[in-house]
Design a protein around this motif. Sequence first.
Motif, PDB file in Angstrom:
ATOM      1  N   ALA A 122      -3.466  -2.060   6.264  1.00 24.61           N
ATOM      2  CA  ALA A 122      -2.076  -1.680   6.507  1.00 24.61           C
ATOM      3  C   ALA A 122      -1.956  -0.830   7.765  1.00 24.61           C
ATOM      4  N   ARG A 123      -2.896   0.080   7.967  1.00 28.24           N
ATOM      5  CA  ARG A 123      -2.862   0.912   9.181  1.00 28.24           C
ATOM      6  C   ARG A 123      -3.023   0.061  10.439  1.00 28.24           C
ATOM      7  N   ALA A 124      -3.858  -0.958  10.360  1.00 26.41           N
ATOM      8  CA  ALA A 124      -4.061  -1.829  11.524  1.00 26.41           C
ATOM      9  C   ALA A 124      -2.790  -2.593  11.869  1.00 26.41           C
ATOM     10  N   ILE A 125      -2.061  -3.032  10.860  1.00 19.19           N
ATOM     11  CA  ILE A 125      -0.796  -3.758  11.099  1.00 19.19           C
ATOM     12  C   ILE A 125       0.231  -2.827  11.725  1.00 19.19           C
ATOM     13  N   ILE A 126       0.324  -1.609  11.209  1.00 18.95           N
ATOM     14  CA  ILE A 126       1.252  -0.628  11.766  1.00 18.95           C
ATOM     15  C   ILE A 126       0.934  -0.366  13.237  1.00 18.95           C
ATOM     16  N   ALA A 127      -0.339  -0.237  13.549  1.00 20.08           N
ATOM     17  CA  ALA A 127      -0.745   0.010  14.936  1.00 20.08           C
ATOM     18  C   ALA A 127      -0.448  -1.190  15.825  1.00 20.08           C
ATOM     19  N   HIS A 128      -0.694  -2.386  15.301  1.00 17.43           N
ATOM     20  CA  HIS A 128      -0.489  -3.602  16.095  1.00 17.43           C
ATOM     21  C   HIS A 128       0.965  -3.748  16.532  1.00 17.43           C
ATOM     22  N   TYR A 129       1.899  -3.439  15.633  1.00 12.19           N
ATOM     23  CA  TYR A 129       3.317  -3.613  15.955  1.00 12.19           C
ATOM     24  C   TYR A 129       3.946  -2.338  16.505  1.00 12.19           C
ATOM     25  N   GLY A 130       3.138  -1.283  16.673  1.00  9.87           N
ATOM     26  CA  GLY A 130       3.643  -0.058  17.284  1.00  9.87           C
ATOM     27  C   GLY A 130       4.714   0.631  16.479  1.00  9.87           C
ATOM     28  N   ILE A 131       4.585   0.640  15.161  1.00  7.56           N
ATOM     29  CA  ILE A 131       5.602   1.222  14.278  1.00  7.56           C
ATOM     30  C   ILE A 131       5.277   2.695  14.038  1.00  7.56           C
ATOM     31  N   ASP A 132       6.283   3.526  14.171  1.00  9.79           N
ATOM     32  CA  ASP A 132       6.128   4.963  13.973  1.00  9.79           C
ATOM     33  C   ASP A 132       6.316   5.286  12.495  1.00  9.79           C
ATOM     34  N   LEU A 133       5.234   5.668  11.823  1.00 15.22           N
ATOM     35  CA  LEU A 133       5.277   5.935  10.391  1.00 15.22           C
ATOM     36  C   LEU A 133       5.777   7.347  10.097  1.00 15.22           C
ATOM     37  N   PRO A 134       6.616   7.518   9.062  1.00 18.10           N
ATOM     38  CA  PRO A 134       6.901   8.865   8.569  1.00 18.10           C
ATOM     39  C   PRO A 134       5.604   9.540   8.116  1.00 18.10           C
ATOM     40  N   GLU A 135       5.551  10.856   8.204  1.00 15.40           N
ATOM     41  CA  GLU A 135       4.321  11.599   7.932  1.00 15.40           C
ATOM     42  C   GLU A 135       3.791  11.329   6.531  1.00 15.40           C
ATOM     43  N   ALA A 136       4.670  11.292   5.525  1.00 17.16           N
ATOM     44  CA  ALA A 136       4.207  11.075   4.147  1.00 17.16           C
ATOM     45  C   ALA A 136       3.565   9.705   3.989  1.00 17.16           C
ATOM     46  N   ALA A 137       4.139   8.697   4.615  1.00 15.72           N
ATOM     47  CA  ALA A 137       3.570   7.348   4.535  1.00 15.72           C
ATOM     48  C   ALA A 137       2.221   7.304   5.237  1.00 15.72           C
ATOM     49  N   ARG A 138       2.117   7.983   6.363  1.00 18.66           N
ATOM     50  CA  ARG A 138       0.848   8.016   7.087  1.00 18.66           C
ATOM     51  C   ARG A 138      -0.231   8.677   6.227  1.00 18.66           C
ATOM     52  N   THR A 139       0.133   9.722   5.511  1.00 24.52           N
ATOM     53  CA  THR A 139      -0.821  10.418   4.651  1.00 24.52           C
ATOM     54  C   THR A 139      -1.314   9.505   3.534  1.00 24.52           C
ATOM     55  N   VAL A 140      -0.404   8.757   2.928  1.00 23.60           N
ATOM     56  CA  VAL A 140      -0.791   7.832   1.858  1.00 23.60           C
ATOM     57  C   VAL A 140      -1.769   6.787   2.378  1.00 23.60           C
ATOM     58  N   LEU A 141      -1.486   6.217   3.527  1.00 22.21           N
ATOM     59  CA  LEU A 141      -2.355   5.164   4.058  1.00 22.21           C
ATOM     60  C   LEU A 141      -3.710   5.707   4.530  1.00 22.21           C
ATOM     61  N   GLU A 142      -3.775   7.001   4.813  1.00 28.33           N
ATOM     62  CA  GLU A 142      -5.045   7.578   5.248  1.00 28.33           C
ATOM     63  C   GLU A 142      -5.910   8.055   4.084  1.00 28.33           C
ATOM     64  N   HIS A 143      -5.267   8.407   2.949  1.00 31.74           N
ATOM     65  CA  HIS A 143      -6.015   9.029   1.863  1.00 31.74           C
ATOM     66  C   HIS A 143      -5.940   8.271   0.544  1.00 31.74           C
ATOM     67  N   ASP A 144      -5.204   7.173   0.491  1.00 26.26           N
ATOM     68  CA  ASP A 144      -5.077   6.439  -0.771  1.00 26.26           C
ATOM     69  C   ASP A 144      -6.422   5.834  -1.175  1.00 26.26           C
ATOM     70  N   ALA A 145      -6.640   5.774  -2.488  1.00 19.86           N
ATOM     71  CA  ALA A 145      -7.930   5.286  -2.999  1.00 19.86           C
ATOM     72  C   ALA A 145      -8.091   3.787  -2.855  1.00 19.86           C
ATOM     73  N   GLY A 146      -7.009   3.062  -2.595  1.00 16.19           N
ATOM     74  CA  GLY A 146      -7.136   1.615  -2.450  1.00 16.19           C
ATOM     75  C   GLY A 146      -6.342   0.868  -3.496  1.00 16.19           C
ATOM     76  N   PRO A 147      -6.456  -0.458  -3.519  1.00 17.62           N
ATOM     77  CA  PRO A 147      -5.624  -1.276  -4.393  1.00 17.62           C
ATOM     78  C   PRO A 147      -5.984  -1.137  -5.872  1.00 17.62           C
ATOM     79  N   MET A 148      -4.987  -1.444  -6.720  1.00 17.11           N
ATOM     80  CA  MET A 148      -5.178  -1.474  -8.163  1.00 17.11           C
ATOM     81  C   MET A 148      -5.715  -2.840  -8.571  1.00 17.11           C
ATOM     82  N   VAL A 149      -6.441  -2.883  -9.690  1.00 13.14           N
ATOM     83  CA  VAL A 149      -7.085  -4.127 -10.117  1.00 13.14           C
ATOM     84  C   VAL A 149      -6.605  -4.494 -11.508  1.00 13.14           C
ATOM     85  N   HIS A 180       0.797  -1.216   0.000  1.00 17.19           N
ATOM     86  CA  HIS A 180       0.000   0.000   0.000  1.00 17.19           C
ATOM     87  C   HIS A 180       0.835   1.273   0.000  1.00 17.19           C
ATOM     88  N   LEU A 181       2.139   1.141   0.067  1.00 17.68           N
ATOM     89  CA  LEU A 181       3.027   2.291  -0.062  1.00 17.68           C
ATOM     90  C   LEU A 181       3.755   2.297  -1.395  1.00 17.68           C
TER      91      LEU A 181
END
Length: 441
Positions: A231-258, A182-183
């Motif tokens: 992806a956000r749930a996995i990051i939260a589960h393992y307590g990983i500190d995301l860089p701001e740009a990566a956090r923005t992508v995971l919060e606003h991305d349209a989703g997977p490609m088909v 997702h990144l």
Amino acid sequence: MNDPTIHPFAAAPRRDTPADWTDGHARATLRRILDAAIHSALPDQVLERYLPPRPKGRCVVVGAGKAAATMAAALERAWPDVEMSGCVVTRDGHAAPTRRIRVLEAAHPVPDDRSVAAGRAMMAEVAGLGPDDLVIALISGGGSALLELPKPGVTLDDLRAINRALLHSGASIRDMNVVRRHLSAIKGGGLAVAACPAPVVTLAISDVPGDDPLTIASGPTVADPTTPADARAIIAHYGIDLPEAARTVLEHDAGPMVPSPANRVALIATPLMALQAAARMARACGLTPLILGDALEGESRDAGTLMAGMALSARLHDLPVAGPAVLLSGGETTVSINPDGPPPGRGGRNTEFLLSMACALQGQQGIWAIAADSDGIDGTEDAAGAIITPDTLARAAAAGCNPRAALRAHDSYTLFRQTNDLVMTGPTLTNVNDIRAILVL
């Protein structure tokens, strides 16, 4: 029995080892079993039988992974009269000679600038194709780091930091690859989408538990059913500190490609196929093989203790199999490093598994074991794995090593180097994950 210094296996009764099974014989047998498993997964042995019909138009080859170069060479040999072009990327030192397909190299297990350059090169290769053209994607383990193209706003340094955090978190390869996909603009079907309307045939060598094509190299040609929320749930589960740009992508991305549903994936080599080849060799050596599973996961040291218990049961009670026998398993265990603890020593998941197993067995007679990564590299070391014997702990002590201290410090490589028990294969140019064989007499 509550004293933690007393291991439950320490007082196990012993019986004599058959006289015809010397230490040298046991070691050689285990190595033959490992080599048979690896040989069965070499691209030259398996690729040609999975090839699709030849295309009417162009044949463009792309690919990523530790076996990508040898797969490309095998494809060229199988189709000597087909006009083809393209490029694949593999790990440093894993290249193979090719004539029509370029071979690139990049870093592993953390991507570098060459990984991004490879991603751009692949996207350029598949651009502008038509429905009569054919893309053959050669995918194997390791491709997640070797092939990269960050989504807009995300930098390579961001991805490297996230990869390192995931590698040290104890996350499964499945969870790691959800985040990676997702990144990335090329993973999770991104490469296949770029190839449309040309059909894509993916030939994959699996190194992941369950053989999910989406998890192998993060599925650059496979539709992704997961979402940025996963992806956000996995990051939260393992307590990983995301860089701001990566956090923005995971919060606003349209989703997977088909990608196109007409695309096809063929698994040409898998951990189970390798274990079946190991079982055939075991029978040829006069042993009864028992495959315990091809997708074992969990902490390496816990798996070592568990397998020690199974081996001891087979040795003393003929359960789950009577000796002489070999217990076979595959999959990928993990080594979790405490970020607040001292720096770890040297070692990979296979040597840590074996050291834990040796500590649990406490010198029990009649049990030997080998564990190795089928690509020839256990973690980041130059060994594929190691062998343990009934006298491993005694020899380690004689060499001035403390096995339990080495296990706590994740320093298994150093111990097995001192006891001369490392298994050195060099790069095997294939990858079907770990192969473990426990010989019980």
